[in-house]
Scaffold this motif. Structure first.
Motif, PDB file in Angstrom:
ATOM      1  N   GLN A 153     -80.467   8.504 -91.113  1.00  0.00           N
ATOM      2  CA  GLN A 153     -81.387   8.806 -92.198  1.00  0.00           C
ATOM      3  C   GLN A 153     -82.786   8.264 -91.922  1.00  0.00           C
ATOM      4  OE1 GLN A 153     -79.964   7.516 -96.024  1.00  0.00           O
ATOM      5  NE2 GLN A 153     -81.247   8.963 -97.104  1.00  0.00           N
ATOM      6  N   ILE A 154     -82.918   7.307 -91.017  1.00  0.00           N
ATOM      7  CA  ILE A 154     -84.220   6.713 -90.691  1.00  0.00           C
ATOM      8  C   ILE A 154     -84.498   6.935 -89.215  1.00  0.00           C
ATOM      9  CG2 ILE A 154     -85.602   4.611 -90.650  1.00  0.00           C
ATOM     10  CD1 ILE A 154     -83.614   3.482 -92.749  1.00  0.00           C
ATOM     11  N   ILE A 155     -85.633   7.555 -88.933  1.00  0.00           N
ATOM     12  CA  ILE A 155     -86.044   7.815 -87.550  1.00  0.00           C
ATOM     13  C   ILE A 155     -87.301   7.013 -87.253  1.00  0.00           C
ATOM     14  CG2 ILE A 155     -86.856   9.566 -85.920  1.00  0.00           C
ATOM     15  CD1 ILE A 155     -85.261  11.613 -87.635  1.00  0.00           C
ATOM     16  N   LEU A 156     -87.265   6.224 -86.188  1.00  0.00           N
ATOM     17  CA  LEU A 156     -88.445   5.502 -85.712  1.00  0.00           C
ATOM     18  C   LEU A 156     -89.051   6.365 -84.616  1.00  0.00           C
ATOM     19  CD1 LEU A 156     -86.915   1.907 -85.548  1.00  0.00           C
ATOM     20  CD2 LEU A 156     -87.915   3.108 -87.508  1.00  0.00           C
ATOM     21  N   HIS A 157     -90.242   6.876 -84.854  1.00  0.00           N
ATOM     22  CA  HIS A 157     -90.812   7.951 -84.045  1.00  0.00           C
ATOM     23  C   HIS A 157     -92.089   7.524 -83.321  1.00  0.00           C
ATOM     24  CE1 HIS A 157     -91.782  12.100 -83.043  1.00  0.00           C
ATOM     25  NE2 HIS A 157     -92.951  11.968 -83.624  1.00  0.00           N
ATOM     26  N   SER A 158     -92.187   7.912 -82.061  1.00  0.00           N
ATOM     27  CA  SER A 158     -93.408   7.797 -81.240  1.00  0.00           C
ATOM     28  C   SER A 158     -93.957   6.379 -81.111  1.00  0.00           C
ATOM     29  CB  SER A 158     -94.516   8.714 -81.780  1.00  0.00           C
ATOM     30  OG  SER A 158     -94.177  10.058 -81.583  1.00  0.00           O
ATOM     31  N   ALA A 159     -93.074   5.428 -80.909  1.00  0.00           N
ATOM     32  CA  ALA A 159     -93.522   4.052 -80.705  1.00  0.00           C
ATOM     33  C   ALA A 159     -94.052   3.866 -79.285  1.00  0.00           C
ATOM     34  CB  ALA A 159     -92.371   3.084 -80.966  1.00  0.00           C
ATOM     35  N   SER A 160     -95.014   2.982 -79.144  1.00  0.00           N
ATOM     36  CA  SER A 160     -95.565   2.654 -77.828  1.00  0.00           C
ATOM     37  C   SER A 160     -94.516   1.897 -77.010  1.00  0.00           C
ATOM     38  CB  SER A 160     -96.811   1.786 -77.990  1.00  0.00           C
ATOM     39  OG  SER A 160     -96.445   0.507 -78.512  1.00  0.00           O
ATOM     40  N   GLU A 161     -94.767   1.757 -75.724  1.00  0.00           N
ATOM     41  CA  GLU A 161     -93.856   0.997 -74.853  1.00  0.00           C
ATOM     42  C   GLU A 161     -93.701  -0.441 -75.366  1.00  0.00           C
ATOM     43  OE1 GLU A 161     -91.894   1.904 -72.260  1.00  0.00           O
ATOM     44  OE2 GLU A 161     -92.471   3.943 -72.777  1.00  0.00           O
ATOM     45  N   HIS A 162     -94.795  -1.022 -75.827  1.00  0.00           N
ATOM     46  CA  HIS A 162     -94.782  -2.391 -76.355  1.00  0.00           C
ATOM     47  C   HIS A 162     -93.831  -2.497 -77.558  1.00  0.00           C
ATOM     48  CE1 HIS A 162     -96.209  -6.252 -77.857  1.00  0.00           C
ATOM     49  NE2 HIS A 162     -96.496  -5.668 -79.013  1.00  0.00           N
ATOM     50  N   ILE A 163     -93.967  -1.582 -78.503  1.00  0.00           N
ATOM     51  CA  ILE A 163     -93.115  -1.607 -79.697  1.00  0.00           C
ATOM     52  C   ILE A 163     -91.681  -1.235 -79.345  1.00  0.00           C
ATOM     53  CG2 ILE A 163     -92.720  -0.545 -81.961  1.00  0.00           C
ATOM     54  CD1 ILE A 163     -95.793  -0.476 -82.298  1.00  0.00           C
ATOM     55  N   LEU A 164     -91.483  -0.282 -78.439  1.00  0.00           N
ATOM     56  CA  LEU A 164     -90.124   0.061 -77.998  1.00  0.00           C
ATOM     57  C   LEU A 164     -89.420  -1.148 -77.387  1.00  0.00           C
ATOM     58  CD1 LEU A 164     -90.575   3.614 -76.438  1.00  0.00           C
ATOM     59  CD2 LEU A 164     -89.284   3.023 -78.513  1.00  0.00           C
ATOM     60  N   LYS A 165     -90.154  -1.947 -76.633  1.00  0.00           N
ATOM     61  CA  LYS A 165     -89.577  -3.145 -76.022  1.00  0.00           C
ATOM     62  C   LYS A 165     -89.117  -4.124 -77.105  1.00  0.00           C
ATOM     63  CE  LYS A 165     -88.532  -5.706 -72.501  1.00  0.00           C
ATOM     64  NZ  LYS A 165     -87.346  -5.357 -71.723  1.00  0.00           N
ATOM     65  N   ILE A 166     -89.928  -4.272 -78.152  1.00  0.00           N
ATOM     66  CA  ILE A 166     -89.541  -5.140 -79.266  1.00  0.00           C
ATOM     67  C   ILE A 166     -88.275  -4.598 -79.924  1.00  0.00           C
ATOM     68  CG2 ILE A 166     -90.228  -5.963 -81.563  1.00  0.00           C
ATOM     69  CD1 ILE A 166     -93.142  -6.024 -80.458  1.00  0.00           C
ATOM     70  N   PHE A 167     -88.231  -3.275 -80.176  1.00  0.00           N
ATOM     71  CA  PHE A 167     -87.032  -2.667 -80.773  1.00  0.00           C
ATOM     72  C   PHE A 167     -85.811  -2.926 -79.897  1.00  0.00           C
ATOM     73  CE2 PHE A 167     -89.580   0.909 -83.076  1.00  0.00           C
ATOM     74  CZ  PHE A 167     -89.916   0.032 -84.100  1.00  0.00           C
TER      75      PHE A 167
END
Length: 96
Positions: free
Chosen positions: A70-84
């Protein structure tokens, strides 16, 4: 900063610059809209997320019944993807 819009039964929440506890009220107000099938949180204009931002995402997931689709995390930068990745959000949310 947070903005939002409803597109084709999806609530799009746009994160601009940093996503932190300072955005709490705007983030809460954005997802109080009813009549949506899913929430897409657009990180395409975000530069950073801190523990407050991560906490707000977990709180949203809890409020929606912990349905990862139900929740999509979309188009994150490499920096934010690494945190995720470090906090295992890839197991809790759909990331596109």
């Amino acid at each position: 900063m947070i903005t939002h819009e409803l597109k084709d039964q999806s609530l799009w929440i746009h994160v601009i610059d940093n996503f932190s506890i300072d955005d709490f009220n705007a983030f809460q107000a954005a997802h109080q809209i009813s009549n949506f099938d899913q929430i897409v949180i657009d990180f395409s204009n975000a530069t950073h997320i801190d523990s407050g931002g991560l906490g707000m995402l977990l709180q949203l997931r809890s409020q929606l019944g912990e349905d990862a689709d139900q929740i999509i995390l979309h188009s994150a930068s490499e920096h934010i993807l690494k945190i995720f990745e470090v906090v295992n959000f890839d197991k809790l949310f759909k990331i596109t």
